[in-house]
Structure formats: structure tokens, C-alpha cells
Motif scaffolding. Sequence first.
Motif, PDB file in Angstrom:
ATOM      1  N   PRO A 102       0.838  -1.207   0.000  1.00 45.97           N
ATOM      2  CA  PRO A 102       0.000   0.000   0.000  1.00 45.97           C
ATOM      3  C   PRO A 102       0.870   1.252   0.000  1.00 45.97           C
ATOM      4  CG  PRO A 102      -0.024  -1.040   2.152  1.00 45.97           C
ATOM      5  CD  PRO A 102       0.687  -1.993   1.239  1.00 45.97           C
ATOM      6  N   THR A 132      -4.908  -3.847   9.945  1.00 45.33           N
ATOM      7  CA  THR A 132      -3.832  -2.968   9.505  1.00 45.33           C
ATOM      8  C   THR A 132      -3.572  -1.900  10.550  1.00 45.33           C
ATOM      9  OG1 THR A 132      -3.211  -1.341   7.817  1.00 45.33           O
ATOM     10  CG2 THR A 132      -5.552  -1.616   8.219  1.00 45.33           C
ATOM     11  N   ILE A 159      -5.606   3.353   3.884  1.00 42.22           N
ATOM     12  CA  ILE A 159      -5.748   2.450   2.742  1.00 42.22           C
ATOM     13  C   ILE A 159      -6.903   2.953   1.879  1.00 42.22           C
ATOM     14  CG2 ILE A 159      -6.269   0.091   2.024  1.00 42.22           C
ATOM     15  CD1 ILE A 159      -4.848  -0.923   4.435  1.00 42.22           C
ATOM     16  N   TYR A 197      -6.625   0.774  -3.524  1.00 40.59           N
ATOM     17  CA  TYR A 197      -5.899  -0.391  -3.004  1.00 40.59           C
ATOM     18  C   TYR A 197      -6.869  -1.459  -2.500  1.00 40.59           C
ATOM     19  CZ  TYR A 197      -2.024  -3.027  -1.073  1.00 40.59           C
ATOM     20  OH  TYR A 197      -1.098  -4.012  -0.833  1.00 40.59           O
ATOM     21  N   GLN A 198      -7.994  -1.039  -1.934  1.00 38.24           N
ATOM     22  CA  GLN A 198      -9.010  -2.026  -1.532  1.00 38.24           C
ATOM     23  C   GLN A 198      -9.531  -2.779  -2.747  1.00 38.24           C
ATOM     24  OE1 GLN A 198     -12.095  -0.605   1.218  1.00 38.24           O
ATOM     25  NE2 GLN A 198     -10.790   1.123   1.752  1.00 38.24           N
TER      26      GLN A 198
END
Length: 472
Positions: free
Chosen positions: A397, A424, A430, A434-435
Motif C-alpha cells: 500500500p 492494519t 488504505i 488499493y481495496q
Amino acid sequence: MVTIAIIGRPNVGKSTLFNRLVGRKLALVDDRPGVTRDRREGEASLQDLEFRVIDTAGLEEAAADSLEGRMRAQTERAIDDADLSLFMVDAKSGMTPQDEVFGELLRRRGKPVILVANKSEARGSDSGFYDSYSLGLGDPCPISAEHGEGMAELRDAIVEKLGLKTFYDLDEEDAEPSVGDAVEFDENGEPIGSYDDTKPLNICIVGRPNAGKSTLVNQFLGQDRMLTGPEAGITRDSISVEWEWRGRKIKMFDTAGLRRRARVQEKLEKLSVADALRAIKYAEVVVVVLDVTIPFEKQDLSIADLIAREGRAPVLAFNKWDLVEDRQALLAELREKTDRLLPQMRGVKAVTISGETGDGLDRLMKAVTETHEIWNKRISTAKLNQWLERTVAHHPPPAVAGRRVNIKYMTQIKTRPPTFVLSTSRPDAIGTAYQRYLINGLRDQFGLTGIPIRLILKTSENPFAGRRKKYT
């Protein structure tokens, strides 16, 4: 199980009585006549009696090929299927020529009938109550379906017609499927017995008006169970039907056509849409029926997005395939549009069918069961974290303000749809991109194609947070 049909002309209170007997507001009720069109069935109870009850469309004199004529044919079929008919009349407004015509129809059928005088609590209803004797169907049973008055008398009248023994000599089947034990995994991390393909399956059929939903349901059943025709918006209630496919029990819901919200103005259509949305919420697999001659209208995309947000398992059915001439060219176009317009359902199963001819129905049911199995899939924590370690190493990430985001572990907390928790150090750091990267990786690695996936971000609590070191 004993089956009882509620019969009568429009707006005498049939659906109100149906809702009272089943104990829920299943049937749409409105002041205007002719709200009910398809016959709806439900499990009812009246004091100690349990039986199946059928709500029918109001009987009207009309030509056989008209919508009203087709509604009447459905009602007459319900009379033939039932063990007993409750012939409802409106004691408040009195008898009408229609009541006399349909009273004669019931007498000719030769089946047990109970005359029910509804709205008997209203002022001035006595004259209508006594006039109902002229129908020649015996003593009327005065009730108020709205307020629940006269239910004890109705129960006694039913027992007198059918006998108490009829209700207690039946073999009852378990209504609820048995719930299995907790999921166990073998030495390879594969779930043991996580999917049972013998359990009943709930399917909901949705789409725009006139896409062919009711015709499709009738083709599955092999009979004209649902009211169909060239008119758009015939179906109003969400009607459930039960049948078997390859030995598996199927409960299928036919719903009203969903139009754009801006076009839904009338109260009755709002009730129909709310009923359809409720059916989607409680279904397992939702089949989106698209008219292949005009596919992927804006409303089709909105319906698909709604299903994804509700977490249901979707399957696309491109209906009216028998009308297509250049099938290969259109098939390639449909595949391209599906991938481009429905990214949230990447890999969704799509089948070309014809509700009119029955072509493709077996392929559709196969796609439904395969999607349902994926929707119920469970992945071991060990396999998830092995994959997560490789994925994060390949593409970590992005750092935020120079600070590295630490991803600790992932585990699956539920199925239907598959839901994962990612632990995390900084969940807020995040981003959506990125998810989406992680969700797409889960789809590709574990075969979770075509279904919604939930990803929940959380941080581990620091047991020493808030404590200050004491100096002495």
C-alpha cells in the motif's frame, strides 16, 4: 395441507383477510379496486387451524383475451385447486349483480363454499348482510377483516365444512432446513462440507417492466401460473412459487417491473416497488432479466448495482433470444458491455434464454446453482494470509505522509456474501484503489467471480494506549 381460496369481486377485502390469516402484510392493499392480479399463496393460521390460503384477483365479467379475462381464468383455476372457497361479499355496500353471477359460478363448481360478509362492523351493514342470503350459499359469516372481528366464527364455519380431523391427520414437513455444524477444514485448508446442494434455494426474478419475468417463471413451472400479456406492468405483488429442479427444492419470486424512481409516482406502484425490493433483500440468488433487444438500459444498471449493494448473488439472463438474427455478433457485444458496464460484478454469469420457447432454462439454473455455491464459499485463514503476504510484497500500500502502512493479517468472518476483515495499522490510510486491488486479487485467486465481496478494515487495539508512564 388443506388449501383455502379467497374469492370475490374487486375491493371487498380479500387481500386484507389474506394478510390477517398469514399474520403479515404480504399482499398489497389499496382503496382502489383491482389491485391484486396474480394469485398469491401463503401459510395461514386461524386459532388452532393451519392451512394454505390463496389470495385471488377480483372476479369480473370480461372477454377471455382481455387482461381481466385472464385474471378471471387464474381465479377459476385457484377455485379448482382449493379444498374450500371463502366467497367474500361487501355487507356495507350490499349485493351487486356481479355477486349473484359469481355465486352461481361457485355453486356450479360443486366445491365447499363459505359465504363471508365482510365489513359487517360498519354502520348500515345489516341490510347487506341479510341480502346475502339471496345468493343461496347458506348462512353468511359476518367478519371485519380490517379489525379482526368474527375470526372465531369463521374458524367454526371452516371446521363445519371440512371437519376438524382434516387439519390434524396431515404429515407436516419441516419448514426450516437443518443448520449444519461449524465449518471444518482439511489438511490442505479446504472446507469440509461447506456447501450442501440439497438445501432449498431462494431465487428472485427482477428486471424492467415487460422484460419477460412472468413468462420465464411460467416456463419453469410448465403452466400458466403467473399472469402474462403484452401489457407492461401486469405483475404488482411479489409472488412466490415452489417447484423442484433436479431433486432440489426451489422457491422463486416473481416481482413487479422496476422503473426509474422519477417515473414511479402512483402510490400503488410505490408499494409494488417496495415489495420487489423486499424480495431482493431476502433472496439468495437474484436473476436479472434483460430484454436482449434493448439491453443495458440505465435502469438495468441501477438494478444490478442495487443487487451488489444488498450483497445478493447475481445472474444475468438475456431474454427474448429467439428474436435475435445475428447471434454471434450480438453475443460478442453483450460480453464486452457486461465487462465494461458492470465492473462491480466482474465475472458474473450471463446466459441467453427465451422465456417464450424455454430455450436456455437448464443453462440458467446451472448458472444459478454455481453462483450460489461461490456465494457460500469459505476460505481458510492460512490460505488467505499466504496469498496476502505475496500480494502485499508484490504491491504494498502507498505510504502516507512518509509513513509506511503495515498490513498484519486477513480472515474471513462470514459467507453470503464472502466478507473479509483486514487488520492494519492505519485503516484510514488504505484508499479505495488499493481495496479494489485486494478484492480483485481475491476474485482471481480463489474463484470468487461474479459476486459481491465485502472488505472490512480494522486496527488492533493497543493495550497500552492511554497509559502514561509514571516517574518516581
